[in-house]
Scaffold this motif. Structure first.
Motif, short mmCIF file in Angstrom:
data_model
loop_
_atom_site.label_atom_id
_atom_site.label_comp_id
_atom_site.label_asym_id
_atom_site.label_seq_id
_atom_site.Cartn_x
_atom_site.Cartn_y
_atom_site.Cartn_z
N SER A 12 0.84 -1.19 0.00
CA SER A 12 0.00 0.00 0.00
C SER A 12 0.88 1.25 0.00
N LYS A 13 0.46 2.26 -0.72
CA LYS A 13 1.23 3.50 -0.79
C LYS A 13 1.26 4.23 0.54
N THR A 14 0.35 3.92 1.42
CA THR A 14 0.32 4.56 2.74
C THR A 14 1.06 3.75 3.80
N ASP A 15 1.55 2.59 3.43
CA ASP A 15 2.24 1.70 4.37
C ASP A 15 3.73 2.04 4.42
N ALA A 16 4.09 3.00 5.24
CA ALA A 16 5.48 3.48 5.29
C ALA A 16 6.45 2.38 5.69
N PHE A 17 6.04 1.51 6.60
CA PHE A 17 6.91 0.44 7.10
C PHE A 17 7.36 -0.47 5.94
N ASN A 18 6.41 -1.04 5.22
CA ASN A 18 6.76 -1.96 4.13
C ASN A 18 7.26 -1.24 2.89
N GLN A 19 6.81 0.00 2.70
CA GLN A 19 7.35 0.78 1.59
C GLN A 19 8.85 0.98 1.77
N TYR A 20 9.27 1.25 3.00
CA TYR A 20 10.70 1.45 3.22
C TYR A 20 11.48 0.15 3.01
N LEU A 21 10.92 -0.96 3.48
CA LEU A 21 11.59 -2.24 3.28
C LEU A 21 11.76 -2.54 1.80
N ALA A 22 10.73 -2.27 1.00
CA ALA A 22 10.82 -2.49 -0.45
C ALA A 22 11.80 -1.51 -1.08
N TYR A 23 11.85 -0.31 -0.54
CA TYR A 23 12.76 0.72 -1.03
C TYR A 23 14.21 0.31 -0.77
N HIS A 24 14.45 -0.22 0.39
CA HIS A 24 15.82 -0.60 0.77
C HIS A 24 16.28 -1.89 0.11
N GLU A 25 15.41 -2.88 0.06
CA GLU A 25 15.80 -4.20 -0.45
C GLU A 25 15.61 -4.35 -1.95
N GLY A 26 14.87 -3.43 -2.57
CA GLY A 26 14.50 -3.63 -3.97
C GLY A 26 13.30 -4.56 -4.03
N HIS A 27 12.56 -4.54 -5.11
CA HIS A 27 11.34 -5.34 -5.19
C HIS A 27 11.63 -6.83 -5.19
N GLY A 28 12.72 -7.23 -5.87
CA GLY A 28 13.08 -8.64 -5.87
C GLY A 28 13.40 -9.13 -4.47
N GLY A 29 14.22 -8.36 -3.75
CA GLY A 29 14.58 -8.74 -2.39
C GLY A 29 13.39 -8.73 -1.46
N PHE A 30 12.56 -7.71 -1.57
CA PHE A 30 11.38 -7.63 -0.71
C PHE A 30 10.45 -8.81 -0.96
N ASN A 31 10.24 -9.14 -2.22
CA ASN A 31 9.35 -10.26 -2.55
C ASN A 31 9.90 -11.59 -2.08
N ARG A 32 11.23 -11.67 -1.99
CA ARG A 32 11.86 -12.88 -1.44
C ARG A 32 11.97 -12.83 0.08
N LYS A 33 11.53 -11.72 0.65
CA LYS A 33 11.52 -11.51 2.11
C LYS A 33 12.92 -11.51 2.72
N THR A 34 13.87 -10.91 2.00
CA THR A 34 15.24 -10.84 2.53
C THR A 34 15.31 -10.00 3.80
N HIS A 35 14.36 -9.09 3.95
CA HIS A 35 14.36 -8.21 5.13
C HIS A 35 14.10 -8.97 6.43
N LEU A 36 13.49 -10.14 6.33
CA LEU A 36 13.19 -10.91 7.54
C LEU A 36 14.44 -11.43 8.21
N ARG A 37 15.55 -11.43 7.50
CA ARG A 37 16.83 -11.87 8.07
C ARG A 37 17.66 -10.70 8.59
N LYS A 38 17.07 -9.51 8.59
CA LYS A 38 17.81 -8.31 8.99
C LYS A 38 17.04 -7.57 10.08
N ASN A 39 17.28 -7.96 11.31
CA ASN A 39 16.58 -7.30 12.42
C ASN A 39 16.86 -5.81 12.50
#
Length: 200
Positions: free
Chosen positions: A137-164
């Motif tokens: 969602s465009k209003t979801d700042a939390f996940n928007q930032y994760l996708a911004y940082h990891e890239g869409h490929g990384g976010f879709n693979r959930k690479t952020h879950l390994r980075k506390n």
């Protein structure tokens, strides 16, 4: 194939900056002083449907509103200044590859990463891409930032879950976005009356 590879490129945004940070306790004060900045995020919001408060929270996290922000250089043998860890640069800390993707996609070839209005347009565009490619969602700042940082490929693979540590940063972005949303609600009518230029 080239376009597909770009989709998988993480932004590798460091959130580091080379000059003194602009500390922001109230985003209204900054937007009142930097009228063109406010007009920039407002235009980006209108074009991409990306809330100004989400854009500003991401930009603040990435560069603390510094135009010359770059990742700090690494050090060879812990002493000798070495190469930077990525090509991230400017207000949005976008890498060269992602910025090139943005320019080709929008035909905005004259845009600069060190120009705030251009950076806001980039962030708004990227937020819209995260909505299309990762369902965020465009209003979801939390996940928007994760996708911004990891890239869409990384976010879709959930690479952020390994980075506390990254989850912690995304929570800071979310909190700032909530604060900026509340503040902008109180001052937006006043900011809309400011007229420093007429490019939009």
């Amino acid at each position: 194939m080239k376009k597909f590879s770009l989709l998988l490129l993480p932004l590798l945004l460091s959130g580091c900056f080379s000059s003194p940070a602009i500390e922001v306790s109230n985003i209204c004060t900054l937007m009142d002083e930097e009228v063109t900045w406010y007009q920039g995020v407002k235009a980006s919001e209108k074009k991409y449907g990306a809330p100004a408060y989400v854009q500003l929270a991401i930009i603040y996290q990435e560069s603390r509103f510094q135009s010359d922000a770059k990742p700090p250089r690494g050090k060879l043998f812990g002493v000798i200044p070495w190469a930077r860890p990525s090509s991230s640069k400017g207000f949005a800390q976008a890498t060269e590859g992602t910025w090139d993707w943005y320019q080709k996609s929008t035909k905005n070839y004259n845009r600069s990463r060190t120009n705030f209005v251009d950076a806001a347009d980039f962030v708004g565009w990227y937020i819209s891409q995260s909505n299309k490619r990762s369902g965020v969602s465009k209003t979801d700042a939390f996940n928007q930032y994760l996708a911004y940082h990891e890239g869409h490929g990384g976010f879709n693979r959930k690479t952020h879950l390994r980075k506390n540590w990254l989850i912690g940063v995304a929570k800071k972005v979310e909190n700032n976005a909530k604060r900026y949303k509340k503040q902008l609600k109180q001052c937006r009518a006043r900011l809309d009356k400011n007229r420093a230029w007429s490019f939009f």
